[in-house]
Design an enzyme around this catalytic site. Structure first.
Site, PDB file in Angstrom:
ATOM      1  N   SER A 173       2.516  -1.708  -6.600  1.00  0.00           N
ATOM      2  CA  SER A 173       2.162  -0.640  -5.660  1.00  0.00           C
ATOM      3  C   SER A 173       1.454   0.482  -6.420  1.00  0.00           C
ATOM      4  O   SER A 173       2.093   1.441  -6.853  1.00  0.00           O
ATOM      5  CB  SER A 173       3.406  -0.107  -4.942  1.00  0.00           C
ATOM      6  OG  SER A 173       3.050   0.935  -4.057  1.00  0.00           O
ATOM      7  N   GLY A 231       0.809  -1.207   0.000  1.00  0.00           N
ATOM      8  CA  GLY A 231       0.000   0.000   0.000  1.00  0.00           C
ATOM      9  C   GLY A 231       0.842   1.256   0.000  1.00  0.00           C
ATOM     10  O   GLY A 231       0.308   2.369   0.024  1.00  0.00           O
ATOM     11  N   ASP A 232       2.161   1.105  -0.050  1.00  0.00           N
ATOM     12  CA  ASP A 232       3.076   2.244  -0.098  1.00  0.00           C
ATOM     13  C   ASP A 232       4.303   1.802  -0.893  1.00  0.00           C
ATOM     14  O   ASP A 232       4.208   0.919  -1.734  1.00  0.00           O
ATOM     15  CB  ASP A 232       3.423   2.715   1.318  1.00  0.00           C
ATOM     16  CG  ASP A 232       3.719   4.212   1.386  1.00  0.00           C
ATOM     17  OD1 ASP A 232       4.552   4.674   0.597  1.00  0.00           O
ATOM     18  OD2 ASP A 232       3.134   4.915   2.240  1.00  0.00           O
ATOM     19  N   ASP A 233       5.466   2.396  -0.641  1.00  0.00           N
ATOM     20  CA  ASP A 233       6.664   2.034  -1.392  1.00  0.00           C
ATOM     21  C   ASP A 233       7.052   0.578  -1.131  1.00  0.00           C
ATOM     22  O   ASP A 233       6.989   0.103   0.003  1.00  0.00           O
ATOM     23  CB  ASP A 233       7.828   2.940  -0.980  1.00  0.00           C
ATOM     24  CG  ASP A 233       7.522   4.414  -1.203  1.00  0.00           C
ATOM     25  OD1 ASP A 233       6.989   4.757  -2.268  1.00  0.00           O
ATOM     26  OD2 ASP A 233       7.821   5.221  -0.293  1.00  0.00           O
TER      27      ASP A 233
END
Length: 471
Positions: free
Chosen positions: A294, A261-263
């Site tokens: 992502s 959900g992010d890097d």
């Protein structure tokens, strides 16, 4: 009858699903090969072994095992000078709160074992915020934050592994509290190792972390291999970064598959004046054979917390699918520090918003006491042998007017745009050179017959062998 655009969209989704399945099969095959090779050439079994069940552990997924983990590791920790120890987590579901590791120690999670993060906040102790950050990232927390599920500090010779065993942080309740602004302290990470040396994490599946998944910080000689990391992307699970080396030296990340959900990988070194004062860079980092999904963030991010400096990062053989950006450099006035000597090559990207993304205006400060005149230095950035397909914008590159990003090199880069008629480059306050880049980049990149640099000298971490032992 469905319109042509709708049909095309369905076809693209099917293509992406097929590509993802093929990559998953390939990753599993690669991980099996790596494990077998390591078993053949190295044997690093500890002298002493014990099972969590020996210390009263219960594998029903309902009974807390926090005390059992503590009792086991306290006892095994006494054997560090006598050949070390291994704690085996056998098949079953093992509910637990946060627990601390010890030196000369292996935590081995069986392939049919699942560690479940407790939903009881009382099982997550509070510890001081990181000195290079000055506060918690979710909330100031009066100088405190929640301790990670698996935690260690001031350790030497630690292995966290298994036969692809699973650690499930059960992070949904934490994500919900963040979104409802109900947190008084920053959410815990899944694995955090601080002030430590010779750490290995490999052959595991990590699911649903409350926050970042793997966070080595103020540490050196870190070897991470063969991790499958997954967190929801629809809806997005906030801040579930995959692997975040932070003020670390000699880091090697290989053969990992990350849905985040992010890097997928974020390299950091402290936040604003706190990171500047702490002054510990992240340097000598190897990233190889990484596959990332992502939709809202980057395959590899540098920053935005980079105030201690980031240098000598080498990434190659990277695959991205349905990801916001390939490589992203994030910084802002007040960060200070630097991002330099970055080398990326052999990167294939499919369905991307950006291939290259740099910004000197990221914002998000620890507090109002930062120095706006502390400007970051971004220079000597090298990209080569890269292909992006179904791309919205090839490059969104924005430096700082008072300190432009410079010495950026791009060679043998092909960007196949989703809309070929749209301009593929947006550049301000950046400069460099390019060779064989299509479509042609901004005019601030001078065309030259060059090949962008990639270091040939090996780093010491590349010669480290996995400490494999099957109990």
């Amino acid at each position: 009858m469905a319109s042509i655009p709708i049909i095309q969209g369905r076809v693209m989704k099917l293509v992406n699903v097929v590509a993802l399945l093929l990559l998953l099969l390939n990753l599993v095959e690669c991980r099996d090969v790596v494990s077998l090779k390591s078993d053949k050439h190295t044997s690093h079994c500890r002298k002493h072994k014990a099972s969590l069940a020996d210390f009263g552990g219960v594998n029903d997924g309902k009974t807390s095992n926090t005390k059992a983990f503590k009792a086991a590791i306290d006892q095994l920790g006494k054997l560090g000078s006598d050949g070390g120890s291994m704690l085996i987590v056998p098949p079953g579901k093992w509910l637990t709160g946060s627990f601390n590791l010890t030196s000369h120690f292996t935590l081995y999670i069986h392939k049919d074992a699942v560690l479940l993060g407790s939903q009881d906040e009382k099982e997550w102790p509070l510890i001081p915020v990181l000195p290079s950050y000055g506060r918690g990232r979710d909330a100031p927390g009066n100088g405190f934050r929640y301790q990670s599920l698996i935690f260690g500090t001031n350790l030497t010779d630690v292995v966290i592994t298994g036969s692809n065993g699973t650690i499930d942080g059960q992070g949904a309740t934490w994500w919900d509290k963040l979104q409802k602004d109900e947190l008084n302290f920053t959410r815990p990470y899944l694995i955090e190792i601080m002030y430590s040396n010779h750490i290995q994490i490999f052959n595991l599946t990590l699911l649903n972390s409350p926050n970042w998944n793997v966070h080595p910080v103020y540490s050196r000689n870190i070897f991470i291999q063969g991790l499958t990391i997954r967190a929801p992307i629809d809806p997005i699970s906030p801040n579930t970064d995959g692997i975040n080396p932070d003020s670390c030296t000699n880091v090697r990340i290989e053969d990992c598959f990350i849905v985040s959900g992010d890097d997928c990988v974020a390299i950091k070194s402290g936040w604003d004046q706190y990171g500047i004062a702490f002054g510990m860079p992240t340097k000598h980092v190897i990233i190889r054979r990484l596959t990332c999904i992502s939709p809202e963030s980057a395959v590899i991010a540098l920053g935005s917390e980079m105030s201690g400096g980031i240098r000598d990062v080498r990434a190659e053989e990277i695959t991205a699918i349905n990801t916001e950006s390939g490589v992203r450099i994030k910084s802002a006035p007040g960060r200070g520090g630097y991002v330099k000597n970055i080398f990326v090559r052999k990167m294939n990207m499919h369905t991307m918003k950006y291939v290259f993304w740099m910004t000197g205006a990221y914002g998000q400060h620890a507090d109002d006491n930062y120095d706006p005149n502390a400007l970051p230095e971004v220079s000597d950035i090298n990209y080569s042998d890269m292909v992006g397909e179904n791309v919205t914008l090839g490059g969104n590159l924005g430096g700082l007017n008072k300190r432009p990003f410079k010495d950026i090199c791009m060679s043998n880069v092909t960007i196949l745009a989703h809309d070929p008629k749209k301009s593929q480059w947006n550049c301000t306050d950046v400069s460099g050179v390019s060779s064989k880049v299509s479509p042609k980049p901004c005019s601030s990149f001078k065309e030259q017959p060059i090949k962008c640099a990639f270091p040939s000298k090996r780093l010491p971490i590349e010669d480290v062998k996995l400490k494999v032992c099957t109990p």
